[in-house]
Design a protein around this motif. Structure first.
Motif, mmCIF file in Angstrom:
data_model
loop_
_atom_site.group_PDB
_atom_site.id
_atom_site.type_symbol
_atom_site.label_atom_id
_atom_site.label_comp_id
_atom_site.label_asym_id
_atom_site.label_seq_id
_atom_site.Cartn_x
_atom_site.Cartn_y
_atom_site.Cartn_z
ATOM 1 N N ASN A 76 8.584 -8.871 -43.577
ATOM 2 C CA ASN A 76 8.638 -9.672 -42.353
ATOM 3 C C ASN A 76 10.097 -9.920 -41.965
ATOM 4 O OD1 ASN A 76 8.335 -11.457 -40.241
ATOM 5 N ND2 ASN A 76 6.835 -12.744 -41.289
ATOM 6 N N PRO A 77 10.519 -9.487 -40.782
ATOM 7 C CA PRO A 77 11.905 -9.719 -40.354
ATOM 8 C C PRO A 77 12.291 -11.194 -40.286
ATOM 9 C CG PRO A 77 10.852 -8.083 -38.942
ATOM 10 C CD PRO A 77 9.783 -8.682 -39.800
ATOM 11 N N LYS A 78 11.304 -12.061 -40.128
ATOM 12 C CA LYS A 78 11.594 -13.495 -40.057
ATOM 13 C C LYS A 78 12.106 -14.056 -41.377
ATOM 14 C CE LYS A 78 8.510 -14.647 -36.237
ATOM 15 N NZ LYS A 78 9.646 -14.891 -35.327
ATOM 16 N N ASP A 79 11.940 -13.289 -42.457
ATOM 17 C CA ASP A 79 12.471 -13.709 -43.760
ATOM 18 C C ASP A 79 13.957 -13.391 -43.915
ATOM 19 O OD1 ASP A 79 9.940 -14.553 -44.462
ATOM 20 O OD2 ASP A 79 9.404 -12.641 -45.415
ATOM 21 N N VAL A 80 14.529 -12.688 -42.918
ATOM 22 C CA VAL A 80 15.923 -12.240 -43.004
ATOM 23 C C VAL A 80 16.825 -13.235 -42.274
ATOM 24 C CG1 VAL A 80 17.539 -10.391 -42.464
ATOM 25 C CG2 VAL A 80 15.177 -9.845 -43.105
ATOM 26 N N PHE A 104 13.400 -2.112 -48.831
ATOM 27 C CA PHE A 104 14.023 -3.173 -49.637
ATOM 28 C C PHE A 104 13.009 -4.237 -50.048
ATOM 29 C CE2 PHE A 104 17.490 -1.614 -46.845
ATOM 30 C CZ PHE A 104 18.352 -1.134 -47.813
ATOM 31 N N GLY A 105 11.718 -3.976 -49.792
ATOM 32 C CA GLY A 105 10.673 -4.916 -50.163
ATOM 33 C C GLY A 105 10.543 -6.079 -49.202
ATOM 34 N N VAL A 147 12.236 -0.823 -33.278
ATOM 35 C CA VAL A 147 11.660 -1.771 -34.229
ATOM 36 C C VAL A 147 10.970 -1.048 -35.374
ATOM 37 C CG1 VAL A 147 10.002 -3.640 -34.510
ATOM 38 C CG2 VAL A 147 11.407 -3.553 -32.457
ATOM 39 N N ASN A 148 10.363 0.101 -35.088
ATOM 40 C CA ASN A 148 9.685 0.860 -36.151
ATOM 41 C C ASN A 148 10.680 1.284 -37.228
ATOM 42 O OD1 ASN A 148 7.158 0.699 -34.934
ATOM 43 N ND2 ASN A 148 7.529 2.545 -33.690
ATOM 44 N N TRP A 149 11.866 1.755 -36.787
ATOM 45 C CA TRP A 149 12.901 2.127 -37.767
ATOM 46 C C TRP A 149 13.316 0.915 -38.586
ATOM 47 C CZ3 TRP A 149 17.691 0.009 -38.406
ATOM 48 C CH2 TRP A 149 18.543 0.643 -39.325
ATOM 49 N N LEU A 150 13.448 -0.212 -37.923
ATOM 50 C CA LEU A 150 13.872 -1.426 -38.622
ATOM 51 C C LEU A 150 12.836 -1.847 -39.656
ATOM 52 C CD1 LEU A 150 15.846 -3.787 -38.922
ATOM 53 C CD2 LEU A 150 14.630 -4.951 -37.076
ATOM 54 N N ASN A 151 11.562 -1.837 -39.259
ATOM 55 C CA ASN A 151 10.512 -2.245 -40.193
ATOM 56 C C ASN A 151 10.431 -1.290 -41.379
ATOM 57 O OD1 ASN A 151 9.707 -4.511 -38.732
ATOM 58 N ND2 ASN A 151 8.315 -3.313 -37.452
ATOM 59 N N TYR A 154 23.272 -3.948 -43.754
ATOM 60 C CA TYR A 154 23.524 -5.085 -44.640
ATOM 61 C C TYR A 154 22.511 -6.166 -44.298
ATOM 62 C CZ TYR A 154 25.472 -9.563 -46.080
ATOM 63 O OH TYR A 154 25.629 -10.811 -46.609
ATOM 64 N N TYR A 155 21.973 -6.821 -45.317
ATOM 65 C CA TYR A 155 21.015 -7.891 -45.024
ATOM 66 C C TYR A 155 21.153 -9.007 -46.054
ATOM 67 C CZ TYR A 155 18.108 -6.389 -48.944
ATOM 68 O OH TYR A 155 17.636 -6.076 -50.192
#
Length: 227
Positions: A202-206, A198-199, A188-192, A218-219
């Motif tokens: 919060n992952p919940k915005d993806v 990319f600015g 999760v640290n790498w993901l955050n 890709y997001y």
């Protein structure tokens, strides 16, 4: 009314479980005996739903019997190619070496128009481009074009290509897939940290984030809704 609802839910859950046990094939991929069993199961489930005078067990036992029959036939087919040929049949060669096999068309009650229609579905509009066409046991048509009519591949041009594996869905509708992160040897640290570049805080915005075999992320963000 409540009794009918409960009986319907019980039968629905039972049929869903049975269809999952039978496998994940689509209707068009079912063998003839599998299609017959699926139709019979739906009919047997519908009767106790409509008539509460019929004991629920009278619908459950035949359904379970058909499930046992389907598993038995499938197991026999896996163990014996001869038995599988008897149960499911064999593929029929409708076009062989570029020539239509009229005897097989008559045997399968397949008209020339049916054959042309299926070829068009396969994006083949000239029957002269076909070397072989086989009618599979599930009713689908497999087509092998003539070698000079096949699309050019990188191998034909001696072009080296990179390995392309399956992409991993890291975030789906704001939810992080920890299982896929583990498969990619990430956390999760790498993901955050990657999202923050990319600015995205919060992952919940993806809406969706996926990782390809080369490690590229890709997001796509969720649409902002005005309250």
């Amino acid at each position: 009314m409540l009794i009918i609802v409960v009986r319907t839910l019980i039968l629905y859950i039972l049929v869903v479980i049975i269809m999952r046990i039978m496998g994940k094939r689509q209707i068009g991929q079912l063998q003839p005996f599998e299609l017959v069993i699926a139709i019979m199961i739906s009919e047997l489930a519908a009767v106790p739903m409509q008539d509460k005078r019929i004991p629920l067990i009278n619908g459950i036992i035949p359904i379970l019997t058909l499930l046992f029959a389907q598993i038995t036939f499938s197991f026999i087919g896996l163990k014996s190619t001869r038995a599988r040929a008897i149960i499911c049949g064999r593929p029929s060669i409708l076009i062989q070496n570029g020539k239509i096999n009229e005897a097989e068309l008559r045997k399968e009650m397949y008209s020339v128009n049916d054959l042309l229609e299926q070829l068009r579905i396969k994006n083949i509009y000239n029957i002269a481009d076909v070397e072989f066409a086989l009618l599979e046991t599930n009713g689908q048509l497999s087509v092998i074009p003539k070698s000079q009519k096949r699309p050019v591949s990188p191998e034909d041009l001696n072009i080296p290509t990179k390995y392309e594996g399956l992409s991993l869905d890291i975030i789906v509708d704001g939810e992080i897939s920890h299982e896929n992160l583990k498969l990619a040897n990430l956390d999760v640290n790498w993901l955050n940290d990657t999202l923050s570049k990319f600015g995205i805080n919060n992952p919940k915005d993806v809406l969706l984030a996926s990782l390809d075999s080369e490690g590229k992320l890709y997001y796509q963000l969720k649409e902002r809704r005005n309250n």
